[in-house]
Design a protein around this motif. Structure first.
Motif, PDB file in Angstrom:
ATOM      1  N   LYS A   1       0.825  -1.209   0.000  1.00  0.00           N
ATOM      2  CA  LYS A   1       0.000   0.000   0.000  1.00  0.00           C
ATOM      3  C   LYS A   1       0.861   1.263   0.000  1.00  0.00           C
ATOM      4  O   LYS A   1       0.568   2.209  -0.730  1.00  0.00           O
ATOM      5  CB  LYS A   1      -0.932  -0.011   1.211  1.00  0.00           C
ATOM      6  N   GLU A   2       1.931   1.255   0.777  1.00  0.00           N
ATOM      7  CA  GLU A   2       2.800   2.434   0.865  1.00  0.00           C
ATOM      8  C   GLU A   2       3.434   2.759  -0.494  1.00  0.00           C
ATOM      9  O   GLU A   2       3.598   3.922  -0.849  1.00  0.00           O
ATOM     10  CB  GLU A   2       3.907   2.217   1.908  1.00  0.00           C
ATOM     11  N   THR A   3       3.777   1.731  -1.243  1.00  0.00           N
ATOM     12  CA  THR A   3       4.376   1.933  -2.565  1.00  0.00           C
ATOM     13  C   THR A   3       3.342   2.485  -3.540  1.00  0.00           C
ATOM     14  O   THR A   3       3.627   3.422  -4.292  1.00  0.00           O
ATOM     15  CB  THR A   3       4.981   0.618  -3.088  1.00  0.00           C
TER      16      THR A   3
ATOM     17  N   ASP B   1       0.641   4.147  -2.708  1.00  0.00           N
ATOM     18  CA  ASP B   1       0.381   5.528  -2.261  1.00  0.00           C
ATOM     19  C   ASP B   1       1.440   6.477  -2.812  1.00  0.00           C
ATOM     20  O   ASP B   1       1.119   7.572  -3.293  1.00  0.00           O
ATOM     21  CB  ASP B   1       0.369   5.615  -0.736  1.00  0.00           C
TER      22      ASP B   1
END
Length: 173
Positions: free
Chosen positions: A111-113, A115
């Motif tokens: 998810k962080e990537t 985002d």
């Protein structure tokens, strides 16, 4: 082998389902080419137009892409429009496997990537290239290059390299 590079379409929404990728009313079509003009016809997303798909080869989206009815028509509609790569937080299980069965990439990233991809590149002229053997996504934007690693199973990678199950069967049987 298919081409795994080109301009990027950012679809900033989770749970894009197979009926939005290709509406059920087109499932009677017997050729992939007949699906071409109807890709993402029913997608509801602020600021999105079907014209946005023109000349795109990669989709970046959120979680659970390809949920809903299980059908090969959804990856086929992407493929016939030149989209052979989707990067997402997650995929519906059957859709993901149908992508690989068709020799296409369904790349799951944290998810962080995802985002960060939206924050840094959405709305810009971005191209991506998949290094199949190196398991990397190469991003080109604003004259700069960034590389992101991803994981893919050995058999799924083989399916991609062979062009899907049919190519795999022809090469191995």
């Amino acid at each position: 082998m298919k081409t795994f590079s080109g301009k990027v379409l950012f679809l900033d929404r989770s749970d894009i389902n197979t009926d939005e990728i290709i509406p059920a009313k087109y499932l009677t079509e017997i050729t992939k080419e007949a699906l071409k003009p109807n890709l993402l016809e029913d997608l509801v997303l602020t600021g999105f137009s079907k014209e946005d798909t023109r000349d795109k080869a990669v989709i970046v989206t959120r979680e659970n892409f390809g949920c809903g009815s299980s059908r090969e028509h959804a990856p086929w509609a992407l493929e016939v429009n030149g989209i052979n790569v989707v990067l997402a937080e997650s995929f519906a299980r059957i859709f993901r496997q149908n992508m690989y069965n068709c020799g296409m990439f369904a790349i799951e990233l944290p998810k962080e990537t995802i985002d960060a991809l939206f924050a840094n590149y959405a709305g810009k002229d971005v191209t991506m290239e998949i290094d199949v053997d190196g398991n990397t996504v190469i991003i080109n934007a604003d004259g700069k290059t960034e590389t992101i690693d991803f994981k893919v199973g050995a058999f799924d990678k083989t399916l991609v390299k062979e062009g899907g199950w049919v190519g795999y069967a022809e090469m191995n049987y």
